[in-house]
Scaffold this active site. Structure first.
Site: not given
Ligand code: UD1
Length: 423
Positions: A22-23, A117, A122, A308, A400
Protein backbone atom coordinates in the site's frame (compact mmCIF):
# COMPACT_ATOMS: atom_id res chain seq x y z
CA UNK A 1 -21.00 0.12 8.56
CA UNK A 2 -19.63 -3.38 8.65
CA UNK A 3 -17.99 -5.46 11.32
CA UNK A 4 -16.08 -8.72 11.56
CA UNK A 5 -17.23 -11.56 13.78
CA UNK A 6 -14.38 -13.88 14.64
CA UNK A 7 -14.86 -17.29 16.11
CA UNK A 8 -11.51 -17.71 17.85
CA UNK A 9 -9.38 -20.68 18.76
CA UNK A 10 -8.82 -22.09 15.28
CA UNK A 11 -5.31 -22.93 14.09
CA UNK A 12 -4.06 -21.31 10.88
CA UNK A 13 -2.48 -23.70 8.43
CA UNK A 14 -1.62 -23.34 4.75
CA UNK A 15 -0.24 -20.82 2.29
CA UNK A 16 -1.10 -17.12 2.11
CA UNK A 17 -0.05 -14.80 -0.72
CA UNK A 18 1.11 -11.27 0.07
CA UNK A 19 -0.25 -8.35 -1.97
CA UNK A 20 1.54 -5.31 -3.34
CA UNK A 21 2.59 -2.67 -0.80
CA UNK A 22 0.00 0.00 0.00
CA UNK A 23 2.63 2.50 1.05
CA UNK A 24 4.58 1.97 -2.18
CA UNK A 25 1.67 2.16 -4.58
CA UNK A 26 0.28 5.44 -3.20
CA UNK A 27 3.24 7.72 -4.08
CA UNK A 28 3.97 5.72 -7.24
CA UNK A 29 0.44 6.32 -8.52
CA UNK A 30 0.83 10.04 -7.74
CA UNK A 31 4.11 10.20 -9.68
CA UNK A 32 2.55 8.36 -12.62
CA UNK A 33 -0.52 10.60 -12.67
CA UNK A 34 1.08 14.00 -12.15
CA UNK A 35 4.71 13.83 -13.23
CA UNK A 36 4.40 11.54 -16.24
CA UNK A 37 3.43 12.68 -19.72
CA UNK A 38 2.19 9.31 -20.99
CA UNK A 39 0.38 6.24 -19.66
CA UNK A 40 1.92 4.15 -16.86
CA UNK A 41 0.92 0.63 -15.93
CA UNK A 42 1.33 -0.57 -12.35
CA UNK A 43 1.14 -4.28 -11.56
CA UNK A 44 0.58 -5.99 -8.20
CA UNK A 45 -1.70 -3.20 -6.96
CA UNK A 46 -3.79 -4.21 -3.93
CA UNK A 47 -7.52 -3.54 -4.05
CA UNK A 48 -7.78 -1.23 -1.04
CA UNK A 49 -9.94 1.69 -0.01
CA UNK A 50 -6.81 3.85 0.23
CA UNK A 51 -5.98 3.14 -3.41
CA UNK A 52 -9.56 4.04 -4.40
CA UNK A 53 -9.47 7.26 -2.37
CA UNK A 54 -6.16 8.29 -3.91
CA UNK A 55 -7.50 7.46 -7.38
CA UNK A 56 -10.42 9.81 -6.70
CA UNK A 57 -7.98 12.58 -5.70
CA UNK A 58 -5.94 12.03 -8.88
CA UNK A 59 -9.05 11.85 -11.08
CA UNK A 60 -10.17 15.14 -9.52
CA UNK A 61 -6.91 16.58 -10.79
CA UNK A 62 -7.62 15.32 -14.31
CA UNK A 63 -5.91 11.92 -14.42
CA UNK A 64 -7.74 8.87 -15.72
CA UNK A 65 -7.29 5.60 -13.84
CA UNK A 66 -8.55 2.14 -14.73
CA UNK A 67 -8.12 -1.06 -12.75
CA UNK A 68 -7.91 -4.41 -14.52
CA UNK A 69 -6.82 -7.72 -12.97
CA UNK A 70 -4.65 -6.26 -10.23
CA UNK A 71 -3.09 -3.61 -12.49
CA UNK A 72 -3.69 0.14 -12.63
CA UNK A 73 -3.57 1.97 -15.97
CA UNK A 74 -2.84 5.60 -15.24
CA UNK A 75 -3.28 8.29 -17.86
CA UNK A 76 -1.68 11.44 -16.47
CA UNK A 77 -3.38 14.78 -15.79
CA UNK A 78 -4.24 16.73 -18.89
CA UNK A 79 -5.49 20.04 -17.54
CA UNK A 80 -4.38 22.77 -15.15
CA UNK A 81 -6.34 21.58 -12.11
CA UNK A 82 -4.19 22.09 -9.05
CA UNK A 83 -6.56 21.77 -6.08
CA UNK A 84 -6.96 18.69 -3.87
CA UNK A 85 -10.07 19.43 -1.80
CA UNK A 86 -10.74 18.76 1.89
CA UNK A 87 -13.45 16.17 1.31
CA UNK A 88 -10.99 13.78 -0.31
CA UNK A 89 -7.78 14.67 1.54
CA UNK A 90 -9.40 14.24 4.97
CA UNK A 91 -10.03 10.57 4.15
CA UNK A 92 -6.39 9.83 3.67
CA UNK A 93 -3.29 11.63 4.78
CA UNK A 94 -1.23 10.31 1.86
CA UNK A 95 -3.12 12.77 -0.39
CA UNK A 96 -0.43 15.24 0.70
CA UNK A 97 1.81 13.44 -1.83
CA UNK A 98 0.25 15.51 -4.63
CA UNK A 99 1.69 18.75 -3.22
CA UNK A 100 5.29 18.50 -4.50
CA UNK A 101 4.48 16.93 -7.88
CA UNK A 102 1.79 19.56 -8.64
CA UNK A 103 4.19 22.43 -7.98
CA UNK A 104 6.86 20.73 -10.08
CA UNK A 105 4.50 20.09 -12.98
CA UNK A 106 2.05 23.03 -12.92
CA UNK A 107 3.89 25.62 -10.84
CA UNK A 108 1.18 25.72 -8.20
CA UNK A 109 -0.79 23.56 -5.79
CA UNK A 110 -3.60 23.98 -3.31
CA UNK A 111 -3.95 20.97 -1.05
CA UNK A 112 -6.17 20.67 2.00
CA UNK A 113 -4.12 20.48 5.19
CA UNK A 114 -4.34 16.84 6.32
CA UNK A 115 -5.94 16.49 9.74
CA UNK A 116 -4.57 14.71 12.80
CA UNK A 117 -5.65 11.15 13.34
CA UNK A 118 -6.00 8.46 15.94
CA UNK A 119 -2.26 7.80 16.06
CA UNK A 120 -1.43 11.33 17.20
CA UNK A 121 -0.47 14.62 15.61
CA UNK A 122 1.13 14.29 12.21
CA UNK A 123 2.67 17.57 11.09
CA UNK A 124 3.79 18.42 7.55
CA UNK A 125 6.52 20.93 8.39
CA UNK A 126 9.21 18.78 6.75
CA UNK A 127 7.24 18.55 3.48
CA UNK A 128 6.97 22.34 3.47
CA UNK A 129 10.60 22.88 4.45
CA UNK A 130 11.81 20.67 1.59
CA UNK A 131 9.67 22.41 -1.02
CA UNK A 132 10.80 25.81 0.24
CA UNK A 133 14.41 24.69 -0.21
CA UNK A 134 13.55 24.00 -3.84
CA UNK A 135 12.34 27.59 -4.19
CA UNK A 136 8.57 27.17 -3.70
CA UNK A 137 6.62 29.77 -1.77
CA UNK A 138 4.40 27.93 0.67
CA UNK A 139 1.61 29.37 2.77
CA UNK A 140 -0.95 27.72 5.03
CA UNK A 141 -4.30 29.51 5.26
CA UNK A 142 -7.90 28.57 5.92
CA UNK A 143 -7.08 24.87 6.14
CA UNK A 144 -5.20 24.71 2.85
CA UNK A 145 -1.54 24.56 1.89
CA UNK A 146 -0.79 26.85 -1.05
CA UNK A 147 2.49 26.35 -2.86
CA UNK A 148 3.80 28.02 -5.95
CA UNK A 149 7.00 28.44 -7.91
CA UNK A 150 7.72 29.64 -11.41
CA UNK A 151 10.44 27.01 -11.48
CA UNK A 152 11.93 24.73 -8.86
CA UNK A 153 15.70 24.78 -8.50
CA UNK A 154 17.68 21.94 -6.92
CA UNK A 155 19.21 22.51 -3.48
CA UNK A 156 20.95 20.70 -0.65
CA UNK A 157 18.82 20.06 2.43
CA UNK A 158 18.52 18.00 5.57
CA UNK A 159 15.04 16.57 6.10
CA UNK A 160 15.66 14.84 9.42
CA UNK A 161 12.91 15.75 11.88
CA UNK A 162 12.70 15.40 15.64
CA UNK A 163 11.31 11.87 15.27
CA UNK A 164 13.81 10.89 12.59
CA UNK A 165 13.37 10.85 8.82
CA UNK A 166 9.93 11.35 7.29
CA UNK A 167 8.68 8.86 4.71
CA UNK A 168 6.12 11.31 3.34
CA UNK A 169 8.39 14.35 3.18
CA UNK A 170 11.14 12.32 1.49
CA UNK A 171 8.70 11.06 -1.16
CA UNK A 172 7.12 14.47 -1.72
CA UNK A 173 10.38 16.37 -2.09
CA UNK A 174 12.07 13.64 -4.14
CA UNK A 175 9.17 13.65 -6.61
CA UNK A 176 9.27 17.45 -6.92
CA UNK A 177 13.05 17.47 -7.36
CA UNK A 178 12.95 15.12 -10.36
CA UNK A 179 11.64 18.00 -12.52
CA UNK A 180 13.62 20.82 -10.81
CA UNK A 181 16.52 22.53 -12.51
CA UNK A 182 19.97 21.37 -11.39
CA UNK A 183 20.74 18.90 -8.60
CA UNK A 184 19.03 18.28 -5.26
CA UNK A 185 20.64 16.48 -2.33
CA UNK A 186 18.32 15.24 0.43
CA UNK A 187 20.14 14.24 3.61
CA UNK A 188 18.27 12.52 6.41
CA UNK A 189 16.07 10.82 3.81
CA UNK A 190 13.82 7.91 4.78
CA UNK A 191 15.19 4.53 3.59
CA UNK A 192 11.98 2.43 3.79
CA UNK A 193 11.69 -0.17 1.02
CA UNK A 194 8.66 1.67 -0.42
CA UNK A 195 10.73 4.86 -0.78
CA UNK A 196 13.28 2.84 -2.77
CA UNK A 197 10.48 1.38 -4.90
CA UNK A 198 9.23 4.91 -5.66
CA UNK A 199 12.76 6.03 -6.58
CA UNK A 200 13.19 3.04 -8.91
CA UNK A 201 9.84 3.84 -10.53
CA UNK A 202 10.85 7.49 -11.03
CA UNK A 203 14.13 6.41 -12.63
CA UNK A 204 12.19 4.12 -14.95
CA UNK A 205 10.16 7.22 -15.94
CA UNK A 206 13.41 8.95 -16.91
CA UNK A 207 14.42 10.56 -13.60
CA UNK A 208 18.03 10.53 -12.41
CA UNK A 209 18.15 9.57 -8.72
CA UNK A 210 21.26 8.23 -6.98
CA UNK A 211 21.72 6.82 -3.47
CA UNK A 212 18.53 4.73 -3.54
CA UNK A 213 18.15 2.82 -0.26
CA UNK A 214 20.48 5.19 1.64
CA UNK A 215 19.80 8.27 3.76
CA UNK A 216 21.31 10.62 1.15
CA UNK A 217 19.44 10.93 -2.13
CA UNK A 218 20.93 12.87 -5.04
CA UNK A 219 18.42 13.88 -7.68
CA UNK A 220 19.62 15.39 -10.94
CA UNK A 221 16.67 17.28 -12.43
CA UNK A 222 15.38 16.31 -15.90
CA UNK A 223 13.05 18.14 -18.28
CA UNK A 224 10.29 15.57 -18.48
CA UNK A 225 9.20 12.13 -17.32
CA UNK A 226 7.43 9.52 -19.41
CA UNK A 227 5.04 6.73 -18.49
CA UNK A 228 6.43 3.30 -17.71
CA UNK A 229 5.46 -0.18 -16.50
CA UNK A 230 6.26 -1.27 -12.95
CA UNK A 231 5.55 -4.11 -10.55
CA UNK A 232 4.98 -2.81 -7.02
CA UNK A 233 6.99 -4.50 -4.22
CA UNK A 234 5.13 -6.73 -1.81
CA UNK A 235 3.65 -5.41 1.41
CA UNK A 236 6.00 -6.03 4.32
CA UNK A 237 3.37 -4.98 6.87
CA UNK A 238 0.71 -7.32 5.49
CA UNK A 239 3.33 -10.09 5.57
CA UNK A 240 4.33 -9.24 9.14
CA UNK A 241 0.69 -9.22 10.23
CA UNK A 242 0.10 -12.71 8.85
CA UNK A 243 3.35 -13.97 10.39
CA UNK A 244 2.09 -12.81 13.78
CA UNK A 245 -1.31 -14.39 13.05
CA UNK A 246 0.36 -17.74 12.43
CA UNK A 247 2.41 -17.45 15.63
CA UNK A 248 -0.50 -16.58 17.98
CA UNK A 249 -2.72 -19.36 16.66
CA UNK A 250 0.10 -21.89 17.03
CA UNK A 251 -0.22 -22.23 13.28
CA UNK A 252 1.88 -23.46 10.40
CA UNK A 253 1.61 -20.84 7.68
CA UNK A 254 3.73 -20.25 4.59
CA UNK A 255 3.74 -16.51 3.86
CA UNK A 256 4.51 -16.19 0.17
CA UNK A 257 5.95 -13.19 -1.67
CA UNK A 258 8.04 -11.50 1.00
CA UNK A 259 11.84 -11.34 1.32
CA UNK A 260 13.91 -11.63 4.48
CA UNK A 261 15.64 -8.27 3.77
CA UNK A 262 12.32 -6.42 3.57
CA UNK A 263 11.23 -7.58 6.98
CA UNK A 264 14.49 -8.12 8.80
CA UNK A 265 13.73 -6.24 12.04
CA UNK A 266 10.34 -7.95 12.46
CA UNK A 267 11.85 -11.37 11.74
CA UNK A 268 14.56 -10.80 14.32
CA UNK A 269 12.03 -9.93 17.03
CA UNK A 270 9.70 -12.81 16.15
CA UNK A 271 12.64 -15.22 16.36
CA UNK A 272 13.66 -13.77 19.74
CA UNK A 273 10.08 -14.35 20.91
CA UNK A 274 10.34 -18.03 20.05
CA UNK A 275 8.72 -18.06 16.59
CA UNK A 276 10.46 -20.29 14.07
CA UNK A 277 11.00 -18.79 10.62
CA UNK A 278 12.19 -20.99 7.77
CA UNK A 279 13.01 -18.83 4.77
CA UNK A 280 13.37 -19.94 1.17
CA UNK A 281 13.44 -18.11 -2.18
CA UNK A 282 9.75 -17.25 -2.31
CA UNK A 283 8.71 -16.68 1.29
CA UNK A 284 8.76 -17.93 4.85
CA UNK A 285 7.22 -20.77 6.85
CA UNK A 286 6.09 -19.61 10.29
CA UNK A 287 5.67 -22.07 13.17
CA UNK A 288 5.86 -21.80 16.96
CA UNK A 289 7.50 -24.85 18.51
CA UNK A 290 7.13 -23.81 22.18
CA UNK A 291 5.80 -21.11 24.47
CA UNK A 292 6.10 -17.47 23.24
CA UNK A 293 8.82 -15.58 25.14
CA UNK A 294 8.73 -11.98 26.36
CA UNK A 295 10.89 -9.44 24.51
CA UNK A 296 11.59 -5.70 24.37
CA UNK A 297 10.73 -3.84 21.18
CA UNK A 298 11.54 -0.25 20.19
CA UNK A 299 10.07 1.21 17.01
CA UNK A 300 12.36 3.20 14.72
CA UNK A 301 12.61 4.22 11.07
CA UNK A 302 13.85 1.56 8.62
CA UNK A 303 15.90 -0.58 9.13
CA UNK A 304 14.52 -0.49 12.69
CA UNK A 305 11.33 -2.14 13.90
CA UNK A 306 8.42 -0.50 11.96
CA UNK A 307 5.79 1.46 13.87
CA UNK A 308 3.24 -0.10 11.51
CA UNK A 309 3.96 -3.52 13.13
CA UNK A 310 3.85 -2.23 16.71
CA UNK A 311 0.20 -3.05 17.35
CA UNK A 312 0.50 -6.56 15.92
CA UNK A 313 3.60 -7.46 17.95
CA UNK A 314 1.80 -6.14 21.04
CA UNK A 315 -0.98 -8.62 20.31
CA UNK A 316 1.55 -11.43 20.17
CA UNK A 317 3.30 -10.37 23.38
CA UNK A 318 0.04 -10.42 25.36
CA UNK A 319 0.41 -14.20 25.17
CA UNK A 320 4.13 -14.46 26.04
CA UNK A 321 5.35 -16.12 29.23
CA UNK A 322 6.48 -13.00 31.09
CA UNK A 323 6.77 -9.22 30.85
CA UNK A 324 7.60 -7.45 27.58
CA UNK A 325 8.00 -3.76 26.77
CA UNK A 326 7.31 -1.76 23.65
CA UNK A 327 8.71 1.75 23.20
CA UNK A 328 7.02 3.74 20.43
CA UNK A 329 9.46 6.30 19.05
CA UNK A 330 7.83 7.20 15.72
CA UNK A 331 4.15 7.96 16.36
CA UNK A 332 4.38 8.50 20.10
CA UNK A 333 0.61 8.39 20.84
CA UNK A 334 -0.03 5.21 18.91
CA UNK A 335 -1.37 2.97 21.70
CA UNK A 336 -5.16 3.08 21.47
CA UNK A 337 -5.25 -0.65 20.70
CA UNK A 338 -3.83 -1.42 24.17
CA UNK A 339 -7.16 -0.64 25.85
CA UNK A 340 -9.03 -2.81 23.34
CA UNK A 341 -6.63 -5.72 23.91
CA UNK A 342 -7.17 -5.33 27.67
CA UNK A 343 -10.90 -5.77 27.01
CA UNK A 344 -9.97 -9.20 25.68
CA UNK A 345 -8.11 -10.12 28.86
CA UNK A 346 -4.64 -8.76 28.08
CA UNK A 347 -2.61 -7.04 30.80
CA UNK A 348 -1.06 -3.92 29.26
CA UNK A 349 -0.06 -0.77 31.12
CA UNK A 350 0.99 2.46 29.42
CA UNK A 351 3.68 4.81 30.66
CA UNK A 352 4.03 7.64 28.16
CA UNK A 353 5.52 6.24 24.98
CA UNK A 354 6.18 2.87 26.64
CA UNK A 355 3.81 -0.10 26.96
CA UNK A 356 4.43 -2.77 29.59
CA UNK A 357 2.83 -6.06 28.65
CA UNK A 358 2.44 -8.81 31.23
CA UNK A 359 1.78 -12.02 29.34
CA UNK A 360 -1.47 -13.87 30.10
CA UNK A 361 -2.24 -17.51 29.40
CA UNK A 362 -5.27 -16.84 27.21
CA UNK A 363 -7.38 -14.07 25.63
CA UNK A 364 -11.17 -14.08 25.61
CA UNK A 365 -13.40 -12.94 22.77
CA UNK A 366 -15.06 -9.53 23.29
CA UNK A 367 -16.67 -6.69 21.33
CA UNK A 368 -13.86 -4.32 20.33
CA UNK A 369 -13.39 -1.35 18.03
CA UNK A 370 -10.72 -0.60 15.42
CA UNK A 371 -9.31 2.90 15.95
CA UNK A 372 -6.86 2.91 13.04
CA UNK A 373 -5.59 0.58 10.36
CA UNK A 374 -2.98 -1.45 12.28
CA UNK A 375 -4.89 -1.18 15.57
CA UNK A 376 -7.72 -2.87 13.68
CA UNK A 377 -5.44 -5.58 12.33
CA UNK A 378 -4.23 -6.59 15.80
CA UNK A 379 -7.80 -7.02 16.98
CA UNK A 380 -8.44 -9.50 14.17
CA UNK A 381 -5.22 -11.31 15.05
CA UNK A 382 -6.07 -11.37 18.77
CA UNK A 383 -9.63 -12.46 17.97
CA UNK A 384 -8.32 -15.54 16.15
CA UNK A 385 -6.17 -16.44 19.17
CA UNK A 386 -8.92 -15.76 21.74
CA UNK A 387 -11.43 -18.22 23.14
CA UNK A 388 -14.96 -17.48 21.97
CA UNK A 389 -16.39 -14.76 19.77
CA UNK A 390 -14.82 -11.37 19.05
CA UNK A 391 -16.66 -8.64 17.17
CA UNK A 392 -14.48 -5.96 15.60
CA UNK A 393 -16.36 -2.82 14.61
CA UNK A 394 -15.25 0.18 12.49
CA UNK A 395 -13.49 -2.18 10.11
CA UNK A 396 -13.38 0.47 7.40
CA UNK A 397 -9.99 1.26 8.98
CA UNK A 398 -8.83 -2.30 8.23
CA UNK A 399 -10.13 -2.19 4.64
CA UNK A 400 -7.91 0.83 4.00
CA UNK A 401 -4.84 -1.40 4.10
CA UNK A 402 -5.80 -5.11 3.91
CA UNK A 403 -7.51 -6.56 0.85
CA UNK A 404 -10.33 -8.93 1.83
CA UNK A 405 -8.64 -9.80 5.12
CA UNK A 406 -11.32 -12.27 6.21
CA UNK A 407 -11.25 -14.17 2.90
CA UNK A 408 -7.49 -14.56 3.04
CA UNK A 409 -7.48 -15.70 6.67
CA UNK A 410 -10.48 -18.01 6.20
CA UNK A 411 -8.60 -19.71 3.34
CA UNK A 412 -6.02 -20.90 5.90
CA UNK A 413 -8.40 -21.96 8.65
CA UNK A 414 -9.79 -18.85 10.34
CA UNK A 415 -13.50 -18.49 11.05
CA UNK A 416 -14.37 -14.85 10.32
CA UNK A 417 -17.63 -13.40 9.02
CA UNK A 418 -18.20 -9.89 7.65
CA UNK A 419 -21.64 -8.57 8.54
CA UNK A 420 -23.45 -5.26 8.35
CA UNK A 421 -24.04 -3.43 11.61
CA UNK A 422 -27.33 -4.49 13.03
CA UNK A 423 -27.04 -8.07 11.74
C1 UD1 B 1 4.31 6.81 6.55
C2 UD1 B 1 3.38 5.64 6.39
C3 UD1 B 1 2.83 5.21 7.74
C4 UD1 B 1 3.97 4.94 8.71
C5 UD1 B 1 4.95 6.10 8.74
C6 UD1 B 1 6.22 5.79 9.54
C7 UD1 B 1 2.48 5.97 4.18
C8 UD1 B 1 1.31 6.32 3.35
N1 UD1 B 1 2.31 6.01 5.50
O1 UD1 B 1 3.52 7.87 7.11
O2 UD1 B 1 2.07 4.03 7.56
O3 UD1 B 1 3.46 4.75 10.01
O4 UD1 B 1 5.37 6.45 7.41
O5 UD1 B 1 6.86 4.68 9.01
O6 UD1 B 1 3.53 5.62 3.68
N2 UD1 B 1 6.94 14.24 10.96
C9 UD1 B 1 7.21 15.54 11.27
N3 UD1 B 1 7.05 16.48 10.28
C10 UD1 B 1 6.67 16.16 9.00
C11 UD1 B 1 6.40 14.82 8.71
C12 UD1 B 1 6.55 13.87 9.72
O7 UD1 B 1 7.57 15.88 12.41
O8 UD1 B 1 6.55 17.06 8.16
C13 UD1 B 1 7.08 13.20 12.03
C14 UD1 B 1 5.79 12.42 12.25
O9 UD1 B 1 4.93 13.10 13.15
C15 UD1 B 1 6.29 11.11 12.80
C16 UD1 B 1 7.63 10.91 12.05
O10 UD1 B 1 7.99 12.21 11.57
O11 UD1 B 1 6.57 11.23 14.18
C17 UD1 B 1 7.55 9.96 10.89
O12 UD1 B 1 6.45 10.32 10.06
P1 UD1 B 1 6.42 10.04 8.49
O13 UD1 B 1 7.54 9.11 8.16
O14 UD1 B 1 6.37 11.33 7.77
O15 UD1 B 1 5.05 9.31 8.34
P2 UD1 B 1 4.07 9.36 7.10
O16 UD1 B 1 4.83 9.61 5.85
O17 UD1 B 1 2.92 10.23 7.45
Amino acid sequence: MQKLIINGGTRLEGKIQINGSKNAVLPIAVAAAILGDSVSVLHNVPNLTDVKTLSAVLEGLGASITRKNGSLYIEPINRMEYEAPYDLVRQMRASIYVLGPLVAKLGRAKVSFPGGCAIGPRPVDLHIKGLEHLGAEVEVKKGYIYAQAERLVGAEMDLLGQHGPSVGATANVMMAATLAEETTVIRGAACEPHISDLARFLNAMGADIEGIGTSTLTIHGVKQLHGTEHTVISDDIEAGTFMVASAVTNGDVYVEGVTAEQIHAVSEKLTEAGVQLDWDDTGVRVTTPGQLKPIDVTTAPFPGFPTDMQAQIMGLLTLASGTSTITENVHTDRFIHAAELNRMGADIRLEGRKAIINGVSFLSGAPVMASDLRAGAVLVVAGMAAAGETTVSRIYHIDRGYEAIEKKLNSIGADIRRVNDGE
